[in-house]
Design a protein around this motif. Structure first.
Motif, PDB file in Angstrom:
ATOM      1  N   PRO A 118      -1.574  -5.434 -16.679  1.00 48.92           N
ATOM      2  CA  PRO A 118      -2.980  -5.854 -16.645  1.00 48.92           C
ATOM      3  C   PRO A 118      -3.117  -7.370 -16.526  1.00 48.92           C
TER       4      PRO A 118
ATOM      5  N   ARG B  19      -4.636  -5.836 -10.600  1.00 49.93           N
ATOM      6  CA  ARG B  19      -5.226  -5.566 -11.918  1.00 49.93           C
ATOM      7  C   ARG B  19      -5.739  -6.862 -12.559  1.00 49.93           C
TER       8      ARG B  19
ATOM      9  N   GLU C 272      -8.420  -6.984 -15.365  1.00 52.64           N
ATOM     10  CA  GLU C 272      -8.185  -6.318 -16.648  1.00 52.64           C
ATOM     11  C   GLU C 272      -7.729  -7.315 -17.711  1.00 52.64           C
TER      12      GLU C 272
END
Length: 231
Positions: free
Chosen positions: A44, A49, A52
């Motif tokens: 993340p 990503r 995130e």
């Protein structure tokens, strides 16, 4: 994770270094043989990503990785981790040895080193472009990633205490690494029988002056893993 080859004889799962994703290792991975399926682990807060939260629990990270590896089609699988990624590769190998044919641990030690501030690590590692370091927003983002990854590394080292890595283990490092002195690589001997192999260069030796030699070393491990399977 996404496969890079449909005609593979062996699989390499790549665990990148702190604050980054597997794309950063492309100069090395692009030199691997075409019969290798390369899968990259993206944590993340980075690459696709990026939106995130990077502050995640180690159990969550390891659990997701193990599930994805278990769901993959049968193929000899070697785990390769650099820096922070080496700790993940060792833990995943120890937790699920039936799914792993070998582990390559690069630029890391399981032994706790003196604490370093994320700002100092960012400057000393030698990979981040100057224009990124000079950009306050990007530098702040990277520092946050490195601090979150530092917490993951500390927890991973605690989990590794007393743990054996029950697969064939190869340990690699840079002779002039300012973050992980080459002598510290011997700490892996308490977890697996191994003799560290050293290459010219610093913490990112595997991406610059020694990239060809490291690619050759990884290829040898992959070829051995593939040869152990009866087709």
């Amino acid at each position: 994770m996404s496969p890079s080859s449909r005609l593979a004889m062996v699989r390499l799962v790549v665990f990148p270094h702190s604050g980054s994703g597997p794309t950063s290792l492309r100069p090395l991975l692009s030199r691997l043989p075409p019969w290798t399926e390369v899968l990259g682990v993206v944590l993340p807060g980075r690459e696709e990503r990026i939106g995130e939260d990077p502050e995640v629990a180690l159990d969550e990270v390891l659990g997701q990785i193990a599930e994805e590896i278990d769901a993959l089609p049968a193929l000899p699988t070697v785990l390769f981790g650099h820096s922070l990624g080496a700790l993940f590769a060792a833990l995943v190998s120890a937790q699920n040895p039936r799914a792993v044919a070998g582990a390559i641990l690069s630029g890391q030690t399981p032994v706790a080193l003196p604490a370093r501030d994320a700002e100092d690590v960012l400057s000393e590692a030698g990979l981040t472009p100057p224009e990124v370091l000079d950009d306050e927003e990007w530098r702040s983002r990277l520092v946050r990633l490195l601090r979150a990854d530092g917490d993951l590394a500390a927890e991973a080292r605690r989990r590794l205490v007393g743990v054996r890595v029950p697969v064939r283990t190869t340990v690699l490092g840079g002779l002039a690494d300012p973050l992980v002195p080459s002598a510290e690589l011997r700490g892996w001997r308490t977890h697996a029988p191994c003799v560290p192999k050293l290459f010219a260069g610093g913490h990112f030796y595997l991406l610059d002056e020694s990239v060809e030699q490291v690619a050759g070393e990884i290829t040898s491990v992959l070829r051995e893993a593939a040869a152990r399977v009866e087709w």
